[in-house]
Design an enzyme around this catalytic site. Structure first.
Site, PDB file in Angstrom:
ATOM      1  N   GLY A 175     -15.074   2.205  -8.798  1.00  0.00           N
ATOM      2  CA  GLY A 175     -15.146   2.241  -7.345  1.00  0.00           C
ATOM      3  C   GLY A 175     -13.776   2.386  -6.726  1.00  0.00           C
ATOM      4  O   GLY A 175     -12.911   1.531  -6.946  1.00  0.00           O
ATOM      5  N   ILE A 179     -11.879  -2.161  -1.701  1.00  0.00           N
ATOM      6  CA  ILE A 179     -11.868  -3.287  -2.624  1.00  0.00           C
ATOM      7  C   ILE A 179     -11.292  -2.866  -3.970  1.00  0.00           C
ATOM      8  O   ILE A 179     -10.456  -3.556  -4.561  1.00  0.00           O
ATOM      9  CB  ILE A 179     -13.290  -3.864  -2.802  1.00  0.00           C
ATOM     10  CG1 ILE A 179     -13.807  -4.436  -1.481  1.00  0.00           C
ATOM     11  CG2 ILE A 179     -13.304  -4.949  -3.883  1.00  0.00           C
ATOM     12  CD1 ILE A 179     -15.257  -4.897  -1.528  1.00  0.00           C
ATOM     13  N   GLU A 198     -14.052   6.909  -9.765  1.00  0.00           N
ATOM     14  CA  GLU A 198     -14.733   7.034  -8.478  1.00  0.00           C
ATOM     15  C   GLU A 198     -15.704   8.207  -8.544  1.00  0.00           C
ATOM     16  O   GLU A 198     -15.349   9.299  -9.011  1.00  0.00           O
ATOM     17  CB  GLU A 198     -13.712   7.235  -7.355  1.00  0.00           C
ATOM     18  CG  GLU A 198     -14.275   7.668  -6.024  1.00  0.00           C
ATOM     19  CD  GLU A 198     -15.330   6.727  -5.467  1.00  0.00           C
ATOM     20  OE1 GLU A 198     -16.408   7.225  -5.054  1.00  0.00           O
ATOM     21  OE2 GLU A 198     -15.091   5.500  -5.445  1.00  0.00           O
ATOM     22  N   HIS A 438      13.921  -2.132  19.405  1.00  0.00           N
ATOM     23  CA  HIS A 438      14.683  -1.444  18.362  1.00  0.00           C
ATOM     24  C   HIS A 438      15.563  -2.446  17.615  1.00  0.00           C
ATOM     25  O   HIS A 438      16.210  -3.282  18.239  1.00  0.00           O
ATOM     26  CB  HIS A 438      15.574  -0.363  18.993  1.00  0.00           C
ATOM     27  CG  HIS A 438      16.476   0.310  17.996  1.00  0.00           C
ATOM     28  ND1 HIS A 438      15.999   1.259  17.121  1.00  0.00           N
ATOM     29  CD2 HIS A 438      17.803   0.168  17.733  1.00  0.00           C
ATOM     30  CE1 HIS A 438      17.003   1.683  16.367  1.00  0.00           C
ATOM     31  NE2 HIS A 438      18.112   1.024  16.726  1.00  0.00           N
TER      32      HIS A 438
END
Length: 459
Positions: A175, A179, A198, A438
């Site tokens: 996957g 996650i 994947e 800045h």
């Protein structure tokens, strides 16, 4: 006689416990049912412990690979036991904090499993409670793969992935969503050989494609290996290793690893909640359908968070919980889903709010896009964090801000300004003409907003 409440919340995750506290602030007598742990998945085994491990592993990686550039030299060793202990202490502090907030706001914690037995009735471990309204906030659970069933030892879900007590030499993650890449980052930084497979042709399918592709390049440079258009066909445990069969097109290959983490998404959790008996039928994917006021088909029963599946993020559940109880109280609760940010906590981080570039082109036709690299930002140079860039997307006709995507260190903080701008329907010009201290990383957002009209200064 059953104890009476104005509201019973089922689930004490980010959506549930926040809703319970807000309802108590509005004068309701509230109970919150939780069978496992206060704080839900997010605080206990999700957002918080994973970010603690990401932070610790980033410090370890930086000490080994980046500190020498700052003149800090010395040997660094990993003490995984101490790292895991720190993670657990962070979790304990936050979850005990939820208990304190319940006491402070007089929210009753009903410890056990809640089952709805009627429009205003909830059974908790055999004891019946009644309420004018019920709010379902039961969240979600990891999606299992039939070919890779979780065993809690060798094939792990995201919960188990945060409790590995010995560094795996070789790790497979199935996957490539947020996650998967976050967990992959943790173990890769600590020294594991990490492979991510994947099924789609790219990581982070829901993200802006240009930004996700750029992040993938950084993760590859850090040592994570990716295989796309690939699925896991099965696994066989042999001693202390797992032999995993992978399929890419018609090609079958095999990978032998020490651990497998399955991270293919999450599904709504409604197990033994009693929905059938009260006439609530979830969608084919298991989500509970609600109207604009978060009411189910039973008017006195509401639902929020992952279980309704609109945006499955902890902070979205919080906003839905607050809106739902405010609407119950006759107030103007509202959730602006178009201004919900999302963050991938890799390094650099990827923070996003609003539309992706492809979505903006599809919905608005002519758009304008401004980009600014962190390489040209003074603060980023001083930090030694010059990877990435910020993208601002605007409507070419009206200059309306449509989306912002930040791939940089601390993108989770940088994106907050863009989220406020989206909430107030700002223009790109609004950001471009606003002061930015800045040197700060947020100056890159200002320059990207200026760049939509080709008037960036420092590039």
């Amino acid at each position: 006689m059953a104890e009476q409440f104005d509201l019973i919340v089922i689930g004490a995750g980010p959506g549930g416990y926040v809703a319970a506290i807000r309802a108590a602030q509005l004068g309701m007598r509230v109970a919150c049912v939780e069978k496992q742990y206060l704080g839900g998945t997010c605080l206990n085994v999700g957002c918080i412990p994973s970010k603690a491990m990401l932070e610790s592993s980033h410090h370890f990686y930086a000490a080994k690979h980046q500190f020498a550039k700052h003149g800090i030299i010395g040997d660094v060793k990993l003490d995984l036991t101490t790292m895991l202990k720190r993670k657990d202490e962070v979790v304990k502090g936050l979850t005990s904090g939820v208990g304190f907030l319940f006491k402070k706001n007089k929210v009753a914690h009903l410890n056990g499993h809640g089952k709805i037995t009627g429009p205003g009735s909830v059974d908790v471990n055999g004891t019946r409670y009644e309420a004018k309204n019920i709010l379902i906030a039961t969240g979600s659970a990891p999606i299992p793969i039939p070919s890779l069933p979780f065993d809690g030892k060798m094939v792990l879900d995201s919960t188990g992935a945060l409790a590995i007590s010995e560094l795996p030499k070789k790790l497979l993650i199935v996957g490539g969503g947020y996650i998967g890449v976050e967990l992959g980052s943790v173990w890769n930084r600590l020294g594991s050989d990490v492979n991510i497979v994947e099924f789609m042709p790219y990581i982070l399918p829901a993200s802006d494609r240009e930004m996700a592709n750029e992040l993938q390049k950084f993760l590859t440079k850090q040592g994570i290996k990716f295989q796309f258009n690939t699925g896991a066909q099965g696994a066989k445990v042999e001693g202390n290793q797992v032999r995993v069969a992978l399929k890419s097109g018609e090609t079958i290959s095999e990978l032998v690893v020490d651990k497998v983490i399955v991270a293919v998404g999450r599904k709504p959790y409604t197990e033994n909640l009693g929905l059938d008996s009260i006439g609530i039928t979830p969608s084919p994917k298991g989500f509970i359908t609600v109207d604009d006021h978060f009411r189910t088909t039973v008017p006195s029963i509401y639902a929020i968070g992952d279980v309704i599946g609109r945006i499955m993020l902890a902070h979205n559940a919080e906003e839905e919980g607050i809106a739902a109880v405010e609407l119950m109280a006759g107030k103007a609760g509202h959730v602006n889903y178009k201004a919900c940010p999302a963050v991938v906590y890799t390094h650099p981080e990827l923070g996003s709010v609003g539309l992706t570039e492809d979505q903006a082109r599809e919905q608005f036709g002519e758009i304008k896009v401004g980009k600014f690299p962190l390489l040209a930002n003074g603060r980023a140079k001083g930090m030694g964090e010059t990877e990435g860039f910020i993208k601002v997307i605007g409507d070419k006709r009206t200059d309306r801000l449509l989306g912002v995507h930040a791939l940089c260190a601390h993108a989770s903080d940088v994106i907050a300004e863009a989220t406020v701008a989206m909430e107030f329907a700002a223009s790109c010009e609004d950001i471009a003409r606003s002061f930015h201290a800045h040197p700060t990383l947020s100056e890159a957002l200002k320059e990207a907003a200026m760049a939509v009209d080709g008037r960036q200064i420092h590039m």
